[in-house]
Design a protein around this motif. Structure first.
Motif, PDB file in Angstrom:
ATOM      1  N   GLU A 222       0.904  -0.937  -0.117  1.00 33.53           N
ATOM      2  CA  GLU A 222      -0.352   0.238   0.145  1.00 33.53           C
ATOM      3  C   GLU A 222       0.510   1.251   0.126  1.00 33.53           C
ATOM      4  O   GLU A 222       0.247   2.525  -0.009  1.00 33.53           O
ATOM      5  N   THR A 223       2.011   1.243   0.126  1.00 33.19           N
ATOM      6  CA  THR A 223       3.232   2.152  -0.367  1.00 33.19           C
ATOM      7  C   THR A 223       2.514   3.112  -1.128  1.00 33.19           C
ATOM      8  O   THR A 223       2.950   4.355  -0.517  1.00 33.19           O
ATOM      9  N   PRO A 224       3.408   2.599  -2.304  1.00 35.13           N
ATOM     10  CA  PRO A 224       2.303   3.935  -3.419  1.00 35.13           C
ATOM     11  C   PRO A 224       1.358   4.542  -3.665  1.00 35.13           C
ATOM     12  O   PRO A 224       1.548   5.369  -3.655  1.00 35.13           O
ATOM     13  N   SER A 225       0.444   3.593  -2.959  1.00 37.94           N
ATOM     14  CA  SER A 225      -0.836   4.350  -3.178  1.00 37.94           C
ATOM     15  C   SER A 225      -1.053   5.306  -1.855  1.00 37.94           C
ATOM     16  O   SER A 225      -1.641   6.836  -1.798  1.00 37.94           O
ATOM     17  N   ASN A 226      -0.677   5.445  -0.990  1.00 39.64           N
ATOM     18  CA  ASN A 226      -0.488   6.098   0.956  1.00 39.64           C
ATOM     19  C   ASN A 226       0.824   7.959  -0.010  1.00 39.64           C
ATOM     20  O   ASN A 226      -0.045   8.367  -0.123  1.00 39.64           O
TER      21      ASN A 226
ATOM     22  N   LEU B 266      -0.918   0.744   8.035  1.00 41.01           N
ATOM     23  CA  LEU B 266      -0.475   1.196   9.023  1.00 41.01           C
ATOM     24  C   LEU B 266       1.475   1.126   8.404  1.00 41.01           C
ATOM     25  O   LEU B 266       2.077   2.649   8.769  1.00 41.01           O
ATOM     26  N   TYR B 267       1.426   0.448   7.981  1.00 46.22           N
ATOM     27  CA  TYR B 267       3.123  -0.170   7.715  1.00 46.22           C
ATOM     28  C   TYR B 267       3.632   0.991   6.736  1.00 46.22           C
ATOM     29  O   TYR B 267       4.623   2.013   6.848  1.00 46.22           O
ATOM     30  N   ALA B 268       2.490   0.776   5.900  1.00 47.63           N
ATOM     31  CA  ALA B 268       2.794   1.672   4.208  1.00 47.63           C
ATOM     32  C   ALA B 268       2.740   3.019   4.803  1.00 47.63           C
ATOM     33  O   ALA B 268       3.367   4.000   3.566  1.00 47.63           O
ATOM     34  N   ARG B 269       1.242   3.521   5.120  1.00 51.92           N
ATOM     35  CA  ARG B 269       1.700   4.735   6.065  1.00 51.92           C
ATOM     36  C   ARG B 269       3.049   5.550   6.144  1.00 51.92           C
ATOM     37  O   ARG B 269       2.792   6.560   6.270  1.00 51.92           O
ATOM     38  N   CYS B 270       3.465   5.071   7.038  1.00 46.60           N
ATOM     39  CA  CYS B 270       4.736   5.146   7.650  1.00 46.60           C
ATOM     40  C   CYS B 270       5.970   5.263   6.577  1.00 46.60           C
ATOM     41  O   CYS B 270       6.103   6.525   6.405  1.00 46.60           O
ATOM     42  N   PHE B 271       5.987   4.028   5.638  1.00 49.28           N
ATOM     43  CA  PHE B 271       6.743   4.492   4.356  1.00 49.28           C
ATOM     44  C   PHE B 271       6.330   5.837   3.746  1.00 49.28           C
ATOM     45  O   PHE B 271       7.437   6.309   3.284  1.00 49.28           O
ATOM     46  N   ALA B 272       4.951   5.847   3.470  1.00 52.31           N
ATOM     47  CA  ALA B 272       4.781   6.961   2.505  1.00 52.31           C
ATOM     48  C   ALA B 272       5.063   8.016   3.329  1.00 52.31           C
ATOM     49  O   ALA B 272       5.510   8.897   2.591  1.00 52.31           O
TER      50      ALA B 272
ATOM     51  N   ASN C 174      18.885   4.076   5.029  1.00 57.41           N
ATOM     52  CA  ASN C 174      18.758   3.687   6.389  1.00 57.41           C
ATOM     53  C   ASN C 174      18.147   4.291   7.513  1.00 57.41           C
ATOM     54  O   ASN C 174      16.807   3.038   8.241  1.00 57.41           O
ATOM     55  N   GLY C 175      17.269   5.136   7.845  1.00 56.34           N
ATOM     56  CA  GLY C 175      16.099   5.438   8.977  1.00 56.34           C
ATOM     57  C   GLY C 175      14.776   5.539   8.515  1.00 56.34           C
ATOM     58  O   GLY C 175      14.425   5.050   9.261  1.00 56.34           O
ATOM     59  N   VAL C 176      14.809   4.683   7.329  1.00 53.78           N
ATOM     60  CA  VAL C 176      13.276   4.750   7.393  1.00 53.78           C
ATOM     61  C   VAL C 176      12.851   2.908   7.327  1.00 53.78           C
ATOM     62  O   VAL C 176      11.769   3.338   8.343  1.00 53.78           O
ATOM     63  N   ILE C 177      13.551   2.158   8.229  1.00 57.15           N
ATOM     64  CA  ILE C 177      12.983   0.940   9.025  1.00 57.15           C
ATOM     65  C   ILE C 177      14.089   1.093  10.047  1.00 57.15           C
ATOM     66  O   ILE C 177      15.037   1.820  10.163  1.00 57.15           O
ATOM     67  N   LYS C 178      13.350   0.521  11.314  1.00 60.44           N
ATOM     68  CA  LYS C 178      13.867  -0.227  12.059  1.00 60.44           C
ATOM     69  C   LYS C 178      13.962  -1.222  12.967  1.00 60.44           C
ATOM     70  O   LYS C 178      12.774  -2.757  11.876  1.00 60.44           O
ATOM     71  N   ASN C 179      15.142  -2.356  12.575  1.00 60.46           N
ATOM     72  CA  ASN C 179      15.047  -3.726  13.283  1.00 60.46           C
ATOM     73  C   ASN C 179      14.558  -4.001  14.546  1.00 60.46           C
ATOM     74  O   ASN C 179      14.444  -3.203  16.013  1.00 60.46           O
ATOM     75  N   ARG C 180      13.689  -4.876  14.828  1.00 62.01           N
ATOM     76  CA  ARG C 180      12.996  -5.662  15.965  1.00 62.01           C
ATOM     77  C   ARG C 180      12.698  -6.910  15.784  1.00 62.01           C
ATOM     78  O   ARG C 180      11.831  -7.526  15.527  1.00 62.01           O
TER      79      ARG C 180
ATOM     80  N   ILE D  63       8.818   5.757  12.551  1.00 59.70           N
ATOM     81  CA  ILE D  63       7.034   7.049  12.453  1.00 59.70           C
ATOM     82  C   ILE D  63       7.660   7.938  12.969  1.00 59.70           C
ATOM     83  O   ILE D  63       6.592   8.976  12.311  1.00 59.70           O
ATOM     84  N   SER D  64       8.681   8.691  12.397  1.00 60.62           N
ATOM     85  CA  SER D  64       8.968   9.552  13.250  1.00 60.62           C
ATOM     86  C   SER D  64       8.050  10.937  12.503  1.00 60.62           C
ATOM     87  O   SER D  64       8.256  11.602  12.407  1.00 60.62           O
ATOM     88  N   CYS D  65       8.100  10.518  11.008  1.00 63.71           N
ATOM     89  CA  CYS D  65       7.449  10.987   9.973  1.00 63.71           C
ATOM     90  C   CYS D  65       5.652  11.445   9.913  1.00 63.71           C
ATOM     91  O   CYS D  65       5.232  12.114   9.761  1.00 63.71           O
ATOM     92  N   LEU D  66       5.839   9.989   9.936  1.00 63.34           N
ATOM     93  CA  LEU D  66       4.025  10.096  10.043  1.00 63.34           C
ATOM     94  C   LEU D  66       3.724  11.076  11.386  1.00 63.34           C
ATOM     95  O   LEU D  66       2.849  11.777  11.742  1.00 63.34           O
ATOM     96  N   CYS D  67       4.789  11.050  13.015  1.00 62.08           N
ATOM     97  CA  CYS D  67       4.291  11.553  13.934  1.00 62.08           C
ATOM     98  C   CYS D  67       4.394  13.420  13.736  1.00 62.08           C
ATOM     99  O   CYS D  67       3.805  13.975  14.403  1.00 62.08           O
ATOM    100  N   LYS D  68       5.704  14.012  12.837  1.00 62.05           N
ATOM    101  CA  LYS D  68       5.393  15.253  12.268  1.00 62.05           C
ATOM    102  C   LYS D  68       4.831  15.287  11.517  1.00 62.05           C
ATOM    103  O   LYS D  68       3.772  16.808  12.505  1.00 62.05           O
ATOM    104  N   GLU D  69       4.264  14.391  10.901  1.00 60.13           N
ATOM    105  CA  GLU D  69       3.170  14.756  10.057  1.00 60.13           C
ATOM    106  C   GLU D  69       2.053  15.134  10.724  1.00 60.13           C
ATOM    107  O   GLU D  69       0.848  16.504  10.560  1.00 60.13           O
ATOM    108  N   MET D  70       1.735  14.889  12.167  1.00 61.69           N
ATOM    109  CA  MET D  70       0.245  15.034  13.123  1.00 61.69           C
ATOM    110  C   MET D  70       0.801  16.133  13.868  1.00 61.69           C
ATOM    111  O   MET D  70      -0.158  15.682  14.959  1.00 61.69           O
ATOM    112  N   GLY D  71       1.816  16.897  14.061  1.00 63.10           N
ATOM    113  CA  GLY D  71       1.685  17.145  14.959  1.00 63.10           C
ATOM    114  C   GLY D  71       2.230  16.949  16.792  1.00 63.10           C
ATOM    115  O   GLY D  71       2.001  17.015  17.796  1.00 63.10           O
TER     116      GLY D  71
END
Length: 714
Positions: A528-532, A641-647, A691-697, A705-713
């Protein structure tokens, strides 16, 4: 074996705007090539009639059987992968065509024959998925170092994994069980989706004046007697009948009622009814859960969620759960704050200091708050988005980003399934045609009710000089007002159109050697990354001003209005994100480890709603019985939600500074879209964004999720 391949929103004057309409390559009207013989549905000669699906299946099975015999005689080589991909392509052409036909064709014979064809070819998959000679050929090709390209090696690996998901490595009796369970799951999933269409529910509203006048013409008039005790005769006359309206509670209509009807009791009735159908799906869903769990147990997995997620980037249920819980905690305070704001607004508007906020209040009051705070009028916004101009906007977007152009081409007789359908070719001046796109945009009875991207044929390399071009369809349900020259879209529909167009571009611009990886045939985490990503284009003023023009004056949409729309969009962003987390947790939990004492799905969903949203559960409702993503994704809804974070990361790091530049388009195409599923998604994302786009867990991957959180204030 083949399941991966089958998976599958001011410069111009009024005269100039009118000219734009008349010359648009997207002008939605029927045309057919004159004097050309009937070529059959989607251009397949065998589909000149509905019964042609029978021959379509026969030919696919005949050709696939030839290839099976061929593969079984080959030494370990690249040719094994090529031949296996041809089997996949042959079978997929039937399944994909049947799926599109079942969902869109107005002729019942075509629909019924497509339905039978779909089930026959799925049964044939049983033979392919249990064919030891094919499996052994893939294993040898993968392990003996004969594969010369990275894509071939990845194809061998994914084909082997898909075989093993079908249980081919198990004892014969267990393998047979797995395949029978998969067939049962497919039948149950179809029944679940059919029930949604058969039983959308409805409520009878009296008097009709309780529904806004501009909505009343959409609903069936009904009448009831008004008893008159003073009359001995109870015969009905016009003066003794009260007019009402029968309001369907399918998802689309229910959404409109909840947003626009001021009468709280009408909203309550519609909400409860719409979220209590189809009742039959309670039993169907429980059967799907138990069948999927039985399948997972045979495959030595703790749960179906574990079985489904293991091949993905996330790799485990624990990784996905921790991602969702962390995100839920991150936004909880802001979501609770938004809830209190809506509740206080309701109390003000209703002049009731203790009024509770109900689930059927959300859309109505948030819509009112957005309009009030930013002086937004939906009809004014829609005036800038006539459908033909929105389609022209997509054309301009592709030209700016990729240097390619959509051209309207005639459909041959029999190729189209409805007069409204148009066909486009995507053409690049240096590369030639890149693929073909059907547009089926208007709502009609019996048609798939949402918006979706359907594959018809995947792209693949046939030889060094020949490439099989992809063919896809973009299906929407925009209102078609007969007698009106223009369909106007609300901005939510514009966003949906751009979302589905992102999927279409993924299919059309991928250039993979194997159709097994064509376009959207990727790991679920990134699908869902390109669509988002393309949703962002629907909100950016620099993009909107290129096509969003007032239908009468030709003036471009004002920047001030677009800013207000974006501000309104962000007003309740945490609430909307919280809802998506809730949906993901439902999906993950229902197909997770099953307790010793079975719990009904209603109580599970109710508990999750209380834990992870600010809103109450309404007793007696079971919204999840028409949540078809439980069937289509099955423990994979988290991927949105993964795709939304990537997008969000791609938009901010790659696109935001200059979203329409060819350098931006070149990066999107060369580093993402063209690879389809042929490249390791982790490597692809790192190469694209860093490299910052993903994290190993643990053993899996989560998005940053930092860019998504930034977008949402946040």
């Amino acid at each position: 074996m083949l399941s991966r391949a089958l998976r599958l929103r001011r410069a111009a004057s009024a005269a100039a705007a009118a000219a734009l309409s008349s010359r648009s390559c997207f002008d939605v009207s029927t045309s057919a090539a004159a004097g050309v013989a009937d070529t059959g549905l989607y251009g397949f000669p065998v589909l000149k009639t509905g019964k042609g699906f029978r021959r379509f299946v026969d030919e696919a099975i005949e050709r696939s059987n030839e290839l099976v015999s061929y593969v079984s005689q080959l030494p370990p080589s690249m040719e094994i992968i090529r031949a296996m991909d041809e089997i996949s392509d042959t079978v997929c052409s039937v399944i994909d065509s049947a799926e599109l036909c079942r969902n869109t064709h107005p002729d019942r014979e075509y629909v019924e024959e497509a339905d039978k064809a779909s089930m026959r070819i799925y049964e044939y998959l049983h033979f392919l998925n249990t064919n030891i000679s094919l499996y052994n050929a893939i294993v040898k090709a993968e392990t003996e170092g004969v594969l010369l390209t990275e894509e071939a090696q990845r194809a061998a690996y994914t084909l082997r994994v898909d075989f093993e998901k079908g249980g081919i490595h198990l004892p014969t009796d267990k393998m047979e069980q797995v395949n029978q369970l998969n067939l049962k799951i497919a039948h149950l999933g179809r029944k679940f989706n059919e029930n949604i269409m058969i039983d959308p529910g409805s409520v009878d509203i009296y008097p009709s004046s309780r529904i806004p006048k501009n909505m009343q013409h959409h609903f069936k008039p009904i009448y009831r007697a008004i008893p008159d005790s003073s009359e001995k005769s109870r015969e009905l006359t016009d003066s003794k009948r009260e007019k009402g309206l029968r309001v369907p509670t399918d998802s689309s209509t229910l959404s409109s009622v909840l947003k626009w009807v001021s009468d709280a009791e009408v909203r309550r009735q519609a909400y409860i009814k719409g979220n209590s159908v189809p009742h039959a799906n309670l039993g169907v869903l429980e059967e799907i859960i138990s069948t999927r769990h039985e399948l997972a147990q045979i495959m030595q997995c703790k749960s179906y969620s574990d079985f489904a997620i293991r091949p993905n980037m996330a790799a485990s249920v624990d990784v996905v759960t921790s991602f969702l819980i962390d995100l839920s905690k991150t936004i909880k305070d802001k979501a609770n704050e938004e809830f209190r704001t809506i509740k206080n607004f309701k109390r003000q508007m209703c002049n009731e200091k203790t009024a509770d906020l109900e689930p059927w209040d959300e859309a109505y009051f948030t819509g009112m708050m957005k309009s009030s705070a930013y002086d937004l009028d939906s009809s004014i916004i829609a005036s800038y988005f006539p459908l033909y101009q929105c389609l022209e906007g997509l054309k301009l977007l592709v030209e700016s980003l990729f240097g390619a152009t959509f051209h309207r081409i005639p459909v041959t007789p029999g190729e189209s399934w409805h007069p409204d359908v148009i066909k486009l070719s995507l053409h690049h001046p240096q590369e030639g045609d890149l693929g073909f796109l059907y547009l089926d945009l208007y709502s009609r009875k019996g048609k798939y009710p949402g918006c979706a991207h359907f594959a018809i044929r995947g792209g693949r390399r046939i030889s060094e000089t020949e490439y099989q071009l992809p063919i896809v369809a973009l299906v929407c349900n925009f209102p078609n007002k007969h007698g009106s020259s223009t369909t106007r879209l609300n901005h939510w529909d514009v966003e949906t159109l751009f979302h589905e167009f992102g999927h279409a571009l993924h299919s059309l611009l991928s250039r993979t050697d194997y159709q097994h990886f064509s376009g959207t045939r990727v790991v679920l985490d990134v699908a869902e990354t390109p669509s988002n990503l393309f949703e962002y284009y629907a909100w950016d003023y620099r993009v909107l001003r290129t096509f969003a023009r007032d239908e009468i004056t030709g003036d471009a949409i004002p920047e001030k209005l677009v800013k207000a729309m974006n501000d309104a969009r962000s007003m309740f962003a945490a609430t909307e994100l919280q809802r998506q987390i809730f949906y993901s947790l439902i999906d993950l939990t229902l197909f997770g480890e099953q307790p010793a004492t079975a719990r009904d799905t209603i109580s599970i969903v109710a508990d999750l709603k209380r834990q992870h949203t600010s809103w109450k559960h309404v007793e007696g409702t079971h919204w999840h019985t028409h949540f078809n993503h439980l069937i289509n994704y099955g423990a994979g809804y988290y991927s949105y939600l993964y795709a939304r974070c990537f997008a969000a990361t791609i938009w901010q790091e790659i696109c935001q500074d200059d979203p329409l530049s060819q350098s931006t388009g070149a990066a999107i195409r060369a580093k993402f879209l063209q690879h389809g599923g042929a490249k390791n998604p982790t490597d692809m994302l790192k190469d694209f964004v860093g490299n910052g786009v993903i994290k190993n867990r643990g053993d899996g991957i989560i998005p940053d999720i930092s860019c998504l959180c930034k977008e949402m204030g946040l």
